[in-house]
Write an enzyme that holds these catalytic residues in place. Structure first.
Site, short mmCIF file in Angstrom:
data_model
loop_
_atom_site.label_atom_id
_atom_site.label_comp_id
_atom_site.label_asym_id
_atom_site.label_seq_id
_atom_site.Cartn_x
_atom_site.Cartn_y
_atom_site.Cartn_z
N ASP A 453 0.82 -1.21 0.00
CA ASP A 453 0.00 0.00 0.00
C ASP A 453 0.85 1.26 0.00
OD1 ASP A 453 -2.74 -0.70 -0.18
OD2 ASP A 453 -2.60 -1.62 1.81
N CYS A 500 6.52 -5.89 6.11
CA CYS A 500 5.69 -7.08 5.87
C CYS A 500 5.06 -7.06 4.49
CB CYS A 500 4.64 -7.27 6.95
SG CYS A 500 3.43 -5.94 6.99
C1 PEP Z 1 0.88 -4.00 2.50
O1 PEP Z 1 0.07 -3.14 2.17
O2 PEP Z 1 2.09 -3.99 2.17
C2 PEP Z 1 0.44 -5.15 3.33
C3 PEP Z 1 1.31 -5.99 3.85
O3 PEP Z 1 -0.89 -5.33 3.51
P1 PEP Z 1 -1.90 -5.88 2.37
O4 PEP Z 1 -1.06 -6.35 1.23
O5 PEP Z 1 -2.68 -6.96 3.02
O6 PEP Z 1 -2.71 -4.65 2.07
MG MG Z 2 -1.86 -2.98 3.15
#
Ligand code: PEP
Ligand code: MG
Length: 546
Positions: A453, A500
């Protein structure tokens, strides 16, 4: 060459001869008996022996595949104590005046048919378990050993279906792969197979006879193909593919159990991302130091209605217990944008990625948020759970979360319900959060950078739109500088910072991240060991020669 297709349960390439596995289906004869009490006694004795065997299998499975996956053998023990099952056997013995074998066979057929007809997929899968426990009792009554697979050379097992107890009894040194006609991806057997790391396919329409038995075969668990008597070209392609897999496995072997310490002595937390409790096997297999992102919204997405506190508690508790004291970071629900859930009844939005999603739902629908927090806090009494809040942009949001958390804890106190003291951190995945990360760091225990994001919001590129792929540049200096800034602000405040998002697994950047001081990388389980290799080779103090 004959080609068959199947659904992959576990990847990898196996090359060897097929052995058609014929189940030791017990021949059950109906014999009229006068002494029905004696038959009942025989049944009771066989049942006790079955329980003893299952305890042995449980211990073996715990060592091989961990407690969570071994639980099936406890469930089988419980099924043997089931009143309905036992009453049915006893009834048939006494009313029809027949032998115990026949009564068990009838009960097995009736119960498995009943389970097979149920709407619920989980219950349908229990039909195989009923057959499994019944076969066990029958083999004890008949005095025949419960057969594993015996073969001198390693083989590809081809079976109609494999019961969990059959899978765990397999001598893994002799098994290259297994292929079944029936079976489901979610069955316990499939879970065991994945954990054991055997290439496996299910749902293959292969004949269980001499047309394939003993024939040289390739199982491509990656593509879901089986080549019986492959031509030379296919065979050599597959041998090459297998060699590459073996190299990966070798890496796995060498690096398993090692600590993630850089050459200059910095210890890195290397964690796994999961979306489901079923991913735990891979987490353990790949030697993750913990779970860095459990995307809890998948619990919501898999259901037709809001998951209850109890349902969530059971899942979080299982994850915490399975990880046995290792950190498990559970992200509160991140519904909205690409993850739509009908029963949330979210209004249509022009710009869902910038709309009512994640923490914004939680802060506007406190009932939903509180249910999840109660489950998380309760589960935190059973392991090292940490809670992480997504899509944070401002300090006030964190403060509001803390107020709600205090209310939840006060309610639990009032109700005398046990709970732990979980760490609480936030995701840094908006440019706003990056820019105020110095302030945010004062209020939380850790940061985890969501680069998926963060890239979309920083570059104003919709991560869902494939037409924009060439503009979605996660290596953009703006993104990398933001990561550096977040880590520095975290350290300034004495907390740790990890990544992450997908970028955490990008091996081209691992050394840069380590030099920036990133403390944790949370990635899909398969990326853990390749990253460990780089960590072990990196000196964060040394400039690299270009
Ligand atoms: C991100 O946005 O990098 C993340 C780990 O969350 P998601 O991909 O679930 O939005
Ligand atoms: Mg995310």
């Amino acid at each position: 060459m004959q080609i068959f297709h199947g659904k992959s349960v576990f990847g990898g390439i196996a090359i060897g001869k097929i052995k058609v596995y014929q189940k030791g289906r017990q021949q059950v004869k109906r014999i009229r008996v006068e002494d029905t009490d004696r038959e009942q006694e025989r049944y009771e004795e066989a049942k006790q022996e079955a329980v003893r065997q299952l305890k042995g299998l449980y211990d073996k499975a715990v060592k091989e595949v961990g407690e969570a996956n071994a639980a099936i053998f406890e469930i089988h023990q419980m099924m043997l104590e089931d009143d309905d099952y036992n009453e049915s056997v006893e009834n048939i013995i006494h009313t029809q005046k027949v032998n115990a074998e026949y009564a068990v066979g009838m009960t097995s057929d009736n119960f498995s048919q009943m389970f097979s007809a149920m709407d619920d997929e989980y219950m349908r899968e229990r039909a195989a378990d009923v057959k499994d426990i019944s076969e066990r009792i029958l083999s004890i009554l008949n005095g025949s050993a419960n057969t594993g697979v015996d073969s001198d050379e390693p083989v590809i097992i081809l079976a109609d279906d494999l019961a969990p107890s059959e899978t765990v009894q397999l001598d893994k040194d002799k098994i290259l792969s297994f292929v079944t006609v029936h079976g489901s991806v979610n069955s316990h057997t499939a879970i065991l197979a994945r954990t054991m790391g055997i290439p496996a396919l299910i749902g293959t329409e292969m004949p269980l006879d001499e047309t394939v038995d003993g024939k040289l075969t390739v199982v491509d668990g990656i593509k879901g193909c089986i080549y019986v008597e492959p031509d030379e070209e296919t065979l050599s392609q597959m041998q090459e593919k297998q060699k590459k897999e073996a190299e990966k496995k070798e890496l796995l072997k060498q690096l398993k159990g090692k600590e993630n310490i850089t050459l200059d002595g910095k210890r890195i937390m290397l964690y796994a991302n999961i979306g489901n409790i079923k991913d735990l096997a891979m987490v353990i297999k790949n030697d993750a130091g913990g779970i860095g992102l459990f995307r809890s919204e998948f619990i919501y997405l898999e259901k037709e209605d809001f998951p209850t506190e109890e349902e969530q508690f059971q899942i979080y508790r299982t994850v915490a217990e399975t990880m046995a004291g290792k950190r498990v970071i559970i992200r509160t629900l991140d519904i909205g944008a690409d993850k739509q859930c009908d029963y949330f009844k979210l209004a249509h939005e022009e710009n869902p990625a910038m709309g009512v999603r994640a923490i914004r739902i939680c802060l506007t629908r406190e009932d939903v948020f509180k249910t999840q927090l109660r489950a998380l806090f309760r589960a935190s009494a059973y392991g090292k759970i940490a809670i992480m809040y997504p899509m944070i942009t401002s300090v006030w949001e964190v403060k509001r979360i803390q107020e709600i958390v205090s209310e939840v804890c006060a309610e639990l106190d009032m109700q005398n319900i046990e709970y732990g003291n979980p760490e609480q951190g936030i995701m840094i995945e908006t440019p706003a959060a990056v820019m105020v990360s110095d302030e945010l760091a004062k209020h939380v225990d850790f940061f985890s950078i969501g680069t998926n994001d963060l890239t979309q919001y920083t570059l104003a590129v919709d991560r869902q739109n494939p037409k924009l792929d060439m503009f979605y540049d996660a290596h953009h200096p703006a993104v990398l500088r933001m990561i550096k800034m977040v880590v520095e602000n975290a350290h300034q405040a004495g907390i740790w910072a990890g990544i992450c998002g997908e970028l955490g697994a990008d091996t081209e950047l691992t050394k840069d991240f380590l030099k920036m001081g990133v403390d944790e990388l949370s990635v899909s389980p398969g990326s853990i060991l390749p990253l460990r290799k780089i960590i072990l080779e990196t000196d964060t103090q040394k400039e690299e020669a270009e």
